[in-house]
Design an enzyme around this catalytic site. Structure first.
Site, PDB file in Angstrom:
ATOM      1  N   PRO A  57       9.203   2.392  -2.339  1.00 48.58           N
ATOM      2  CA  PRO A  57       8.213   1.727  -1.481  1.00 48.58           C
ATOM      3  C   PRO A  57       7.313   0.791  -2.284  1.00 48.58           C
ATOM      4  CG  PRO A  57       8.349   4.059  -0.970  1.00 48.58           C
ATOM      5  CD  PRO A  57       9.148   3.855  -2.222  1.00 48.58           C
ATOM      6  N   GLU A  58       7.010  -0.364  -1.703  1.00 50.69           N
ATOM      7  CA  GLU A  58       6.137  -1.314  -2.384  1.00 50.69           C
ATOM      8  C   GLU A  58       4.693  -1.096  -1.953  1.00 50.69           C
ATOM      9  OE1 GLU A  58       7.650  -5.096  -3.211  1.00 50.69           O
ATOM     10  OE2 GLU A  58       9.739  -4.533  -2.906  1.00 50.69           O
TER      11      GLU A  58
ATOM     12  N   LYS B 237       1.119   1.172  -6.271  1.00 51.87           N
ATOM     13  CA  LYS B 237       2.051   2.115  -5.666  1.00 51.87           C
ATOM     14  C   LYS B 237       1.537   3.549  -5.728  1.00 51.87           C
ATOM     15  CE  LYS B 237       6.048  -0.810  -6.685  1.00 51.87           C
ATOM     16  NZ  LYS B 237       7.428  -0.873  -7.234  1.00 51.87           N
TER      17      LYS B 237
ATOM     18  N   ARG C  26      16.195  -3.556 -12.328  1.00 55.47           N
ATOM     19  CA  ARG C  26      16.472  -3.696 -10.893  1.00 55.47           C
ATOM     20  C   ARG C  26      17.222  -4.999 -10.648  1.00 55.47           C
ATOM     21  NH1 ARG C  26      12.919  -0.804  -7.738  1.00 55.47           N
ATOM     22  NH2 ARG C  26      14.434  -1.204  -6.074  1.00 55.47           N
TER      23      ARG C  26
END
Length: 289
Positions: free
Chosen positions: A2-3, A52, A269
């Site tokens: 989740p951002e 986050k 990523r």
């Protein structure tokens, strides 16, 4: 993972459900038993996000709960069924799955599952932890100059810097790819070659896009002229739920120039970019050898 907008949305949801109410805490899974006991029976004061990270404060307890959802974590907030609430009605809320922390009040309940971190931090520990994070575009106290000072002297690529939480808190893989595309920036250009006007534009755009994410609980980054209705194309279908330019669109045509989107791993990523809309910058250090 989740951002940042997701954590800020969760903070708002927790405040709406529990702030000002006496709450009960438990750890059905057993990994937060001591922490839950410490805050059990306390009035919840507020929840707030920083990047986050999610922090939850309770009256009469100096420690705050710190949560990091990680890759698979989730925090589900529910309204209590009519006629339930309080310690005597815990049976009306069955435990489903590995619930690390359950928070309950007379009107609401929430279950935390799969989080990387759920622990209590003293004020000193929390301050030290937050001090290691970069500015969060969603916070009123954010100082974009702090991030600029790190970026301006860095030999690391812009794509990697945007994912570094010590540089910029809350930006994840989706916002990274999309913000670089929207500003036609070469993802592999070193931070020291970024111009101040470019950084100011990136920061302002992140503030707006992430605020939209909090409001709508989804990431949408395409401009009106590139939305499905305007282009006569099908709407995007993806887990994150929004319209994007390049994220997870490998080999698909760019919505602007139709060049196939490319992918490469950067900072652990997958980075997505359009080689035509984001051409190699002349400011990039030449490759030797």
């Amino acid at each position: 993972m989740p951002e940042g907008h997701t954590l800020h949305r969760l903070a708002l949801d927790l405040d709406a459900a529990f702030a000002g109410d006496t709450t009960w805490s438990s750890s059905p899974q057993g990994r937060f038993v001591d922490g839950a006991a410490r805050i059990n029976g306390r009035l919840m004061e507020k929840a707030e996000a920083y990047g986050k990270q999610l922090f939850v404060a309770f009256a009469g307890v100096e420690e705050q709960v710190r949560i990091h959802l990680g890759l698979i974590g989730g925090l589900a907030v529910h309204e209590s069924p009519p006629g339930t609430g309080g310690v005597g009605d815990l049976g009306a809320r069955p435990v489903v799955g590995q619930v690390r922390w359950r928070l309950e009040s007379a009107r609401s309940w929430a279950d935390l599952r799969g989080a990387t971190v759920c622990t209590l931090l003293t004020p000193e520990e929390q301050a030290a932890y937050v001090a290691r994070l970069g500015p969060d575009p969603l916070r009123d106290d954010a100082d974009p100059d702090r991030a600029w000072r790190r970026i301006n002297r860095s030999r690391v690529s812009i794509a990697a810097l945007l994912m570094d939480q010590a540089v910029l808190a809350g930006v994840g893989n989706v916002y990274r790819a999309e913000i670089l595309f929207r500003h036609q920036l070469d993802p592999f250009m070193e931070g020291r070659f970024l111009r101040r006007a470019e950084w100011d534009a990136v920061w302002g755009d992140l503030v707006g896009l992430m605020a939209y994410g909090v409001l709508h609980n989804r990431i949408d980054t395409v401009r009106p002229e590139h939305e499905p209705e305007a282009m006569g194309r099908p709407a995007r279908k993806d887990d994150h739920g929004g319209e994007v330019y390049v994220y997870r669109r490998t080999h698909q045509p760019c919505l602007v120039c139709e060049t196939p989107v490319r992918t490469e791993v950067v900072a652990g990523r997958n980075l997505f970019w359009c080689p035509r809309c984001q051409p190699r910058s002349r400011r990039r250090t030449p490759v030797r050898g």
